[in-house]
Write a protein that holds these residues in place. Structure first.
Motif, PDB file in Angstrom:
ATOM      1  N   PRO A 147       0.810  -1.225   0.000  1.00 21.98           N
ATOM      2  CA  PRO A 147       0.000   0.000   0.000  1.00 21.98           C
ATOM      3  C   PRO A 147       0.841   1.272   0.000  1.00 21.98           C
ATOM      4  N   TYR A 148       2.041   1.173   0.534  1.00 28.80           N
ATOM      5  CA  TYR A 148       2.867   2.376   0.683  1.00 28.80           C
ATOM      6  C   TYR A 148       3.744   2.589  -0.545  1.00 28.80           C
ATOM      7  N   GLU A 149       4.068   1.537  -1.251  1.00 24.67           N
ATOM      8  CA  GLU A 149       4.635   1.678  -2.590  1.00 24.67           C
ATOM      9  C   GLU A 149       3.564   2.271  -3.513  1.00 24.67           C
ATOM     10  N   ARG A 201       1.446   6.940  -6.656  1.00 25.68           N
ATOM     11  CA  ARG A 201       0.353   7.865  -6.965  1.00 25.68           C
ATOM     12  C   ARG A 201       0.736   9.311  -6.683  1.00 25.68           C
ATOM     13  N   ALA A 202       1.529   9.523  -5.618  1.00 25.55           N
ATOM     14  CA  ALA A 202       1.684  10.884  -5.101  1.00 25.55           C
ATOM     15  C   ALA A 202       3.078  11.471  -5.227  1.00 25.55           C
ATOM     16  N   SER A 203       4.085  10.639  -5.466  1.00 26.99           N
ATOM     17  CA  SER A 203       5.458  11.131  -5.345  1.00 26.99           C
ATOM     18  C   SER A 203       6.312  10.804  -6.562  1.00 26.99           C
ATOM     19  N   SER A 204       7.297  11.665  -6.800  1.00 29.99           N
ATOM     20  CA  SER A 204       8.286  11.391  -7.849  1.00 29.99           C
ATOM     21  C   SER A 204       9.496  10.641  -7.291  1.00 29.99           C
ATOM     22  N   LEU A 205       9.502  10.390  -5.975  1.00 29.50           N
ATOM     23  CA  LEU A 205      10.592   9.624  -5.367  1.00 29.50           C
ATOM     24  C   LEU A 205      10.493   8.160  -5.789  1.00 29.50           C
TER      25      LEU A 205
END
Length: 334
Positions: A53-55, A60-64
Motif C-alpha cells: 500500500p505504501y509503494e 500515486r503521489a510522489s516522484s521519489l
C-alpha cells in the motif's frame, strides 16, 4: 464479548505504534535534510505484502523512486539502484525473520541506510538496522508506522498537504479500531459458520488492498488454516482467474475507498452472476468516527486487517484448527 479479543492489549499495542510519531518524524526530517535518492520497502511474506500500500501511495503521489522487495529475492537478484543514497525499511513482529536479517546485512554492505520497525528492542533485526523504532511486543499490523513514515516523507517533499491532520487523527485510531472489531464480530461469526466446511476460497482486492488480499490468502487461510486459495488483483480478474469460479465457489472480495474501487465493483458484479457464495468486506460499512473522509481510503488496509482478524478467530473456532498450528513453517529445516 468478542471471541479471543484482548481489548486492553489491543488498545495498548495500537497506541504504542501511533506513539512512535515523534521518532518517525524526527527520522524522516533527518533523512530528507541529509538527502537520499530512493526508498526500498523490504519484507518477507506478510511483511512484504504489507509494504505494497505504501509503494502504491508513493507511485500515486510522489516522484521519489519507491520499490517494495522480497528480502530473499533482493539478496540473490540485487538492485542496481541500491546503494549509499538508498534508505531501506524493514518490519518484523518478532524481529527474528531470517530472510530479513540477511537482507539487512546485504543492504548495509552496499552502503544503504536501514530502518527497522519491530516490537523487540533486543531482537536480531533491531540490533542489525541503523535505527530501530520499537512498539510494544506483538504489535500488528505496521500500517500506523508506515502511514506516519510515508505521510511525513511526502509532506516534506511537498507532495501531501494533509499530513498533520492525518497524523493528529491517527492518535484516536486505537479506539476507532476497537469499534470496527465490535461491529465486525457478528459478521465474522456468520461468515465462519457458513464456511465451516469450505476448503477453497477465491480472494479479490485492488489498489491499496491488494497487499492485504495477498496477505490474508497466503498468511492466514493457507498458512494458519491450511485452506486452498486463489488470490487475484481486481484489475487482473478478467484475464484468466475468473474461469475458476463456479456456482458454489466461496468468493471473498475486499473493497476499499480509493480510486480503484470501480475495478473491484466490476468483479463483484460478475462474481454475483456466477457464484451464490460471494462475501464482500467493505470499509465503507464502518463509520471510523474522528477520521476525515479524505483519509478513509488510506486506512483501508488497517480497517480490513481488524475486520478479518475477527473472521480468523471464528474460523479457528468452527474448524477447530489453531491459528498457531504449523506443519512446516519454522518447524522443518528448509
Amino acid at each position: 464479548m468478542m471471541l479471543g479479543f484482548n481489548e486492553p492489549e489491543f488498545l495498548s499495542q495500537t497506541a504504542s505504534a501511533v506513539a512512535l510519531r515523534p521518532q518517525i518524524e524526527e527520522l524522516v526530517d533527518r533523512l530528507v535534510d541529509e538527502g537520499f535518492d530512493n526508498l526500498f520497502l523490504v519484507g518477507a511474506g506478510g511483511t512484504y505484502a504489507q509494504m505494497w500500500p505504501y509503494e502504491h501511495l508513493a507511485r500515486r503521489a510522489s516522484s521519489l523512486p519507491v520499490r517494495s522487495a522480497i528480502a530473499a529475492e533482493l539478496i540473490v537478484s540485487g538492485d542496481v539502484t541500491l546503494g549509499e543514497r538508498s534508505v531501506v525499511i524493514f518490519t518484523s513482529v518478532s524481529g527474528t525473520t531470517d530472510d530479513s536479517i540477511r537482507a539487512i546485512e546485504y543492504c548495509k554492505a552496499r552502503g544503504a541506510y536501514t530502518v527497522g520497525f519491530t516490537g523487540y528492542a533486543d531482537s536480531p533485526i533491531a540490533k542489525s538496522v541503523d535505527v530501530a523504532l520499537i512498539s510494544e511486543p506483538k504489535t500488528w499490523p505496521f500500517d500506523m508506522q508506515m502511514l506516519l513514515f510515508m505521510g511525513r516523507l511526502l509532506a516534506r517533499r511537498g507532495e501531501f498537504d494533509g499530513y498533520e491532520k492525518l497524523a493528529d487523527e491517527l492518535a484516536g485510531i486505537p479506539g476507532v479500531l476497537v469499534e470496527v472489531a465490535k461491529q465486525a464480530e457478528p459478521v465474522a461469526a456468520a461468515f465462519a459458520e457458513a464456511h465451516k466446511d469450505s476448503d477453497y476460497h477465491f480472494l479479490v482486492g485492488g489498489g491499496n488492498l491488494w497487499g492485504f488480499t495477498y496477505l490474508y490468502s497466503m498468511c492466514i487461510l493457507e498458512e494458519m488454516q491450511w485452506l486452498r486459495t486463489t488470490r487475484v488483483h481486481s484489475a487482473e480478474f478478467f484475464h484468466g482467474s475468473l474461469e475458476l469460479i463456479e456456482k458454489d465457489t466461496s468468493v471473498i472480495i475486499f473493497q476499499g475507498e480509493d480510486e480503484t474501487r470501480p475495478l473491484t465493483d466490476r468483479v463483484e458484479a460478475f462474481a454475483k452472476r456466477v457464484s451464490e457464495d460471494v462475501t464482500v468486506f467493505d470499509t465503507r460499512d464502518y463509520p471510523l468516527e474522528g477520521i476525515s473522509p479524505e483519509f478513509r481510503g488510506l486506512l483501508a488496509p488497517l480497517v480490513l486487517d481488524t475486520v478479518l482478524s475477527r473472521v480468523s478467530k471464528h474460523l479457528e473456532r468452527v474448524r477447530d484448527h489453531s491459528l498457531d498450528l504449523r506443519r512446516y513453517y519454522r518447524v522443518m529445516e528448509y
